[in-house]
Scaffold this active site. Structure first.
Site, PDB file in Angstrom:
ATOM      1  N   PHE A   1       0.700  -1.117  -0.232  1.00 38.35           N
ATOM      2  CA  PHE A   1       0.243  -0.051   0.204  1.00 38.35           C
ATOM      3  C   PHE A   1       0.848   0.953   0.043  1.00 38.35           C
ATOM      4  O   PHE A   1       2.129   0.975   0.700  1.00 38.35           O
ATOM      5  CB  PHE A   1      -1.350   0.045   1.191  1.00 38.35           C
ATOM      6  CG  PHE A   1      -1.512   0.918   1.007  1.00 38.35           C
ATOM      7  CD1 PHE A   1      -2.977   1.288   0.740  1.00 38.35           C
ATOM      8  CD2 PHE A   1      -1.271   2.599   2.097  1.00 38.35           C
ATOM      9  CE1 PHE A   1      -3.896   1.876   0.518  1.00 38.35           C
ATOM     10  CE2 PHE A   1      -2.728   2.938   2.603  1.00 38.35           C
ATOM     11  CZ  PHE A   1      -3.623   3.799   1.591  1.00 38.35           C
TER      12      PHE A   1
ATOM     13  N   SER B   1       4.217  -6.065   2.683  1.00 35.24           N
ATOM     14  CA  SER B   1       2.707  -6.036   3.388  1.00 35.24           C
ATOM     15  C   SER B   1       1.073  -6.204   3.076  1.00 35.24           C
ATOM     16  O   SER B   1       0.843  -7.004   2.807  1.00 35.24           O
ATOM     17  CB  SER B   1       2.806  -4.203   3.158  1.00 35.24           C
ATOM     18  OG  SER B   1       2.861  -3.360   4.229  1.00 35.24           O
ATOM     19  N   MET B   2       0.777  -5.304   2.236  1.00 36.06           N
ATOM     20  CA  MET B   2      -0.250  -4.851   1.807  1.00 36.06           C
ATOM     21  C   MET B   2      -0.335  -5.839   0.397  1.00 36.06           C
ATOM     22  O   MET B   2      -1.416  -7.123   0.256  1.00 36.06           O
ATOM     23  CB  MET B   2      -1.233  -3.432   0.463  1.00 36.06           C
ATOM     24  CG  MET B   2      -2.633  -4.303   0.629  1.00 36.06           C
ATOM     25  SD  MET B   2      -3.015  -3.016   0.054  1.00 36.06           S
ATOM     26  CE  MET B   2      -2.588  -2.817  -1.443  1.00 36.06           C
TER      27      MET B   2
ATOM     28  N   ASP C   1       9.271  -4.275  13.725  1.00 37.80           N
ATOM     29  CA  ASP C   1       8.548  -2.779  12.208  1.00 37.80           C
ATOM     30  C   ASP C   1       7.776  -2.517  13.404  1.00 37.80           C
ATOM     31  O   ASP C   1       7.202  -2.638  13.999  1.00 37.80           O
ATOM     32  CB  ASP C   1       7.504  -4.501  11.731  1.00 37.80           C
ATOM     33  CG  ASP C   1       6.296  -4.425  10.649  1.00 37.80           C
ATOM     34  OD1 ASP C   1       6.207  -3.181  10.416  1.00 37.80           O
ATOM     35  OD2 ASP C   1       6.434  -5.032   9.761  1.00 37.80           O
TER      36      ASP C   1
ATOM     37  N   HIS D   1       9.725  -2.334   8.432  1.00 36.60           N
ATOM     38  CA  HIS D   1       8.477  -3.126   7.256  1.00 36.60           C
ATOM     39  C   HIS D   1       9.013  -3.148   5.671  1.00 36.60           C
ATOM     40  O   HIS D   1       8.672  -4.028   5.510  1.00 36.60           O
ATOM     41  CB  HIS D   1       7.502  -2.061   8.055  1.00 36.60           C
ATOM     42  CG  HIS D   1       6.696  -1.991   6.986  1.00 36.60           C
ATOM     43  ND1 HIS D   1       5.674  -3.112   7.417  1.00 36.60           N
ATOM     44  CD2 HIS D   1       5.402  -2.177   5.664  1.00 36.60           C
ATOM     45  CE1 HIS D   1       4.908  -4.021   6.310  1.00 36.60           C
ATOM     46  NE2 HIS D   1       4.353  -2.815   5.312  1.00 36.60           N
TER      47      HIS D   1
END
Length: 252
Positions: free
Chosen positions: A28, A96-97, A192, A222
């Site tokens: 994202f 991530s996303m 993270d 992250h």
């Protein structure tokens, strides 16, 4: 209506190679630039690599504001179909996303394996914006990368509507984990500042995959694909892909 212009460097990239395809999905507010190092180095090993740019990303905030999570699901499914045109086997990597999106993909198509990098099932900082449309735009801080020499292409602010789409896809994927049975390799950063490490633990504990691994990235935050452990990701990903492509060949 004129299509939004893509930021230079944020474009999708396709690197042709052998019959093993690797789909890489960014996160994202990220772009394919954030996974380009991974893509380039996996392509050097002979794989066919495709990293799509998700709708509303890498252009401008107004473009992101009109994007729905189903658009991102469609982008990933289209990327998979593109790879299947020339590749016998396809592995999907998501950060991530992007991790949530490739996990969703694995419930719909036959993937030889899924690899996630700090897969997002929760982003606590965004929870206060759930079902909210004001403020219209939320300021974004610097990307969460330990290596301070790194630059990531992101927006300085993101629409609250887009944040709610992120919350929706994470919730949707969380409910689908028990439908995943393909081999899976989970990378997670213990430190993270965006996605809790418990997300990767939840995935590991819930999927039905008999072959699953959880690897800690001790020197990355992250956005690990741009961080100090990026070469470890490539090394372990290559090992995983080699093992499971050979198993798939034997099984066929």
């Amino acid at each position: 209506m004129t299509a939004a212009k893509v930021i230079p460097g944020a474009e999708s990239f396709f690197l042709p190679g052998n019959s093993i395809g690797i789909l890489i999905c960014h996160g994202f507010n990220g772009t394919p630039q954030s996974v380009r190092y991974l893509g380039d180095n996996l392509a050097v090993k002979g794989y066919t690599v495709y990293a799509p740019r998700l709708k509303g990303h890498g252009t401008d905030e107004l473009d992101m504001e009109t994007s729905h999570y189903q658009d991102w699901v469609h982008d990933v499914e289209t990327a998979y179909a593109k790879l299947k045109q020339t590749c016998t086997y396809v592995f999907a990597i998501g950060q991530s996303m992007g991790g949530a999106l490739v996990l969703d993909l694995a419930t719909k198509v036959p993937c030889e394996g899924i690899l996630t990098i700090n897969a997002a099932l929760q982003v606590p900082e965004y929870e206060i914006y759930r079902n909210q449309s004001v403020p219209r735009f939320i300021p974004e801080g610097e990307p969460d990368v330990k290596d301070d020499t790194v630059t990531e292409i992101t927006y300085d602010q993101v629409p609250s509507k887009a944040i709610n789409q992120l919350l929706d896809i994470m919730e949707h994927t969380s409910q689908q984990l028990e439908n995943i049975s393909c081999p899976i390799l989970l990378f997670h950063s213990p430190e993270d500042h965006v996605v809790p490490a418990r997300c990767s633990n939840q995935i590991y504990d819930t999927v039905l995959s008999l072959d699953k691994e959880l690897i800690a990235l001790e020197n990355s935050y992250h956005v690990a694909s741009l961080d100090y452990d990026k070469d470890q990701i490539i090394e372990q990903a290559n090992r995983f892909i080699q093992i499971h492509s050979k198993k798939a060949t034997i099984a066929s």
